[in-house]
Scaffold this motif. Structure first.
Motif, PDB file in Angstrom:
ATOM      1  N   UNK A  33       0.858  -1.178   0.000  1.00 25.90           N
ATOM      2  CA  UNK A  33       0.000   0.000   0.000  1.00 25.90           C
ATOM      3  C   UNK A  33       0.900   1.236   0.000  1.00 25.90           C
ATOM      4  N   UNK A  34       0.613   2.195  -0.877  1.00 22.46           N
ATOM      5  CA  UNK A  34       1.463   3.381  -0.950  1.00 22.46           C
ATOM      6  C   UNK A  34       0.661   4.638  -0.662  1.00 22.46           C
ATOM      7  N   UNK A  35       1.383   5.736  -0.496  1.00 21.63           N
ATOM      8  CA  UNK A  35       0.736   7.033  -0.304  1.00 21.63           C
ATOM      9  C   UNK A  35       0.804   7.874  -1.579  1.00 21.63           C
ATOM     10  N   UNK A  36       0.967   7.204  -2.720  1.00 19.05           N
ATOM     11  CA  UNK A  36       1.039   7.952  -3.980  1.00 19.05           C
ATOM     12  C   UNK A  36       1.203   7.041  -5.176  1.00 19.05           C
ATOM     13  N   UNK A  37       1.911   7.538  -6.175  1.00 23.38           N
ATOM     14  CA  UNK A  37       2.116   6.822  -7.426  1.00 23.38           C
ATOM     15  C   UNK A  37       3.589   6.480  -7.593  1.00 23.38           C
ATOM     16  N   UNK A  66       9.444  10.504 -11.687  1.00 19.64           N
ATOM     17  CA  UNK A  66       9.611  10.193 -10.253  1.00 19.64           C
ATOM     18  C   UNK A  66       8.293   9.728  -9.637  1.00 19.64           C
ATOM     19  N   UNK A  67       8.372   9.061  -8.473  1.00 19.74           N
ATOM     20  CA  UNK A  67       7.141   8.760  -7.737  1.00 19.74           C
ATOM     21  C   UNK A  67       6.536  10.048  -7.204  1.00 19.74           C
ATOM     22  N   UNK A  68       5.222  10.035  -6.963  1.00 18.52           N
ATOM     23  CA  UNK A  68       4.520  11.237  -6.534  1.00 18.52           C
ATOM     24  C   UNK A  68       3.649  10.912  -5.335  1.00 18.52           C
ATOM     25  N   UNK A  69       3.767  11.700  -4.271  1.00 19.03           N
ATOM     26  CA  UNK A  69       2.921  11.560  -3.089  1.00 19.03           C
ATOM     27  C   UNK A  69       1.578  12.236  -3.337  1.00 19.03           C
ATOM     28  N   UNK A  70       0.498  11.569  -2.978  1.00 20.88           N
ATOM     29  CA  UNK A  70      -0.829  12.176  -3.078  1.00 20.88           C
ATOM     30  C   UNK A  70      -0.932  13.305  -2.051  1.00 20.88           C
ATOM     31  N   UNK A  71      -1.364  14.463  -2.497  1.00 19.06           N
ATOM     32  CA  UNK A  71      -1.529  15.591  -1.594  1.00 19.06           C
ATOM     33  C   UNK A  71      -0.221  16.192  -1.121  1.00 19.06           C
ATOM     34  N   UNK A  72       0.846  16.016  -1.889  1.00 18.90           N
ATOM     35  CA  UNK A  72       2.154  16.535  -1.479  1.00 18.90           C
ATOM     36  C   UNK A  72       2.136  18.057  -1.393  1.00 18.90           C
ATOM     37  N   UNK A 109       4.603  21.003  -1.862  1.00 17.47           N
ATOM     38  CA  UNK A 109       5.886  21.441  -2.416  1.00 17.47           C
ATOM     39  C   UNK A 109       6.765  20.279  -2.887  1.00 17.47           C
ATOM     40  N   UNK A 110       6.962  19.304  -2.026  1.00 17.88           N
ATOM     41  CA  UNK A 110       7.810  18.162  -2.387  1.00 17.88           C
ATOM     42  C   UNK A 110       7.134  16.866  -1.935  1.00 17.88           C
ATOM     43  N   UNK A 111       7.399  15.796  -2.687  1.00 16.88           N
ATOM     44  CA  UNK A 111       6.812  14.500  -2.359  1.00 16.88           C
ATOM     45  C   UNK A 111       7.684  13.721  -1.384  1.00 16.88           C
ATOM     46  N   UNK A 112       7.015  13.029  -0.479  1.00 13.64           N
ATOM     47  CA  UNK A 112       7.665  12.033   0.364  1.00 13.64           C
ATOM     48  C   UNK A 112       6.912  10.731   0.101  1.00 13.64           C
ATOM     49  N   UNK A 113       7.430   9.957  -0.832  1.00 17.90           N
ATOM     50  CA  UNK A 113       6.727   8.754  -1.275  1.00 17.90           C
ATOM     51  C   UNK A 113       7.118   7.564  -0.404  1.00 17.90           C
ATOM     52  N   UNK A 114       6.109   6.810   0.052  1.00 17.89           N
ATOM     53  CA  UNK A 114       6.341   5.635   0.886  1.00 17.89           C
ATOM     54  C   UNK A 114       5.495   4.476   0.364  1.00 17.89           C
TER      55      UNK A 114
END
Length: 313
Positions: free
Chosen positions: A148-152, A168-174, A176-181
């Motif tokens: 399960x991830x918090x983005x793409x 790059x991977x993208x955090x949903x609702x980031x 300024x910058x993404x922190x993808x997990x």
């Protein structure tokens, strides 16, 4: 039984939500692995003494007469060490030396299955991952891959990618910058059964402490008061053992966990999981209404009801 009949019966059961007693705050004093206990009393004392300064802070609530309960989670799922008869008295003795009172003791294996009820599967069935914008659904469902991830994620390597720029991977609702997990929920054991991850069981643990898991409307864990000698096997202990006869309720409107910093990544994963769990709206409204009636302000967002302090070991 037809699918329509099964759905009707489940809906009818869900309409009878069992209410649970609630404290205002559940304070977790520790979540330790068996190697921590194997290291002996000095190791436990070193960890629990760091918890002490935070208990008073964690216990503060909006309530005029706060109901606060404390709990401690023992990992008997990934590795089992010794017996409750040896480990639990040692833990309680060190806690008492540090001035800590443990009201409830829980077994991590019970976050997977408790009294025959598959708690981890109940929570997994409530997962509703948010699809990232612009995706085509090519990523397999969570129930198939166990992630399960918090983005793409970055697109998988392909001939087309080698001819175009990397994405790059993208955090949903980031912001300024993404922190993808990307969080592993479970893996396959040699016998073909699932081995639930520490992060997923910790998410189940948080939901239990918040009183937010039901099986067809019924409560899934009822703490059992234990006044006898502790048993020789971990399976003989209840899922949640009540150690203090005068303890306030186990579940609470809010939770607060005081943990070693090694749990920071796990609890970040827990928050990602909880943000994608769909709790029965009637249950959420029921608990929110009870809190409001007591003058207790709790956030609508589930993850905002869980607080933390992480300390260096």
């Amino acid at each position: 039984m037809s699918q329509i009949d099964a759905t009707f019966r489940e809906t009818a059961a869900e309409s009878r939500l069992e209410s649970e007693p609630l404290s205002h705050m559940s304070v977790e004093l520790g979540h330790l692995y068996m190697e921590d206990f194997a290291a002996g009393e000095d190791r436990l004392h070193s960890l629990l003494s760091r918890v002490v300064p935070w208990v008073d802070v964690a216990s503060r609530t909006d309530a005029a007469k706060p109901r606060v309960s404390t709990c401690f989670l023992i990992d008997d799922y990934f590795r089992r060490y010794s017996t409750p008869a040896e480990v639990v008295p040692m833990l309680l003795g060190v806690a008492s030396e540090c001035g800590l009172r443990i009201d409830y003791l829980a077994r991590e294996s019970a976050c997977a299955v408790s009294d025959g009820v598959p708690l981890a599967e109940l929570v997994e069935a409530r997962l509703t991952p948010v699809p990232p914008v612009g995706t085509n659904g090519s990523r397999p469902p969570v129930t198939e891959v166990g992630w399960l991830s918090n983005g793409q994620r970055s697109p998988a390597d392909s001939e087309a990618m080698r001819r175009s720029a990397w994405e790059p991977p993208v955090e949903i609702g980031a912001r300024n910058h993404s922190v993808f997990v990307d969080v592993e929920l479970w893996g396959e054991r040699k016998d073909g059964e699932r081995k639930w991850s520490c992060a997923f069981l910790a998410a189940v643990w948080q939901l239990l402490r918040l009183g937010l898991i039901r099986d067809h409307g019924r409560s899934v864990v009822r703490p059992a008061l234990w006044l006898a000698d502790f048993p020789a096997t971990w399976d003989e202990l209840p899922a949640v053992t009540q150690l203090n006869p005068d303890a306030k309720p186990f579940a609470a409107y809010r939770t607060f966990s005081v943990l070693p910093s090694r749990f920071l990544q796990v609890e970040n994963a827990v928050r990602i999981i909880l943000s994608q769990v769909s709790i029965n709206p009637r249950l959420l409204d029921h608990i929110f209404g009870r809190a409001e009636a007591e003058g207790m302000r709790i956030p609508r967002e589930l993850i905002d009801r869980a607080g933390y302090v992480f300390f260096n070991e």
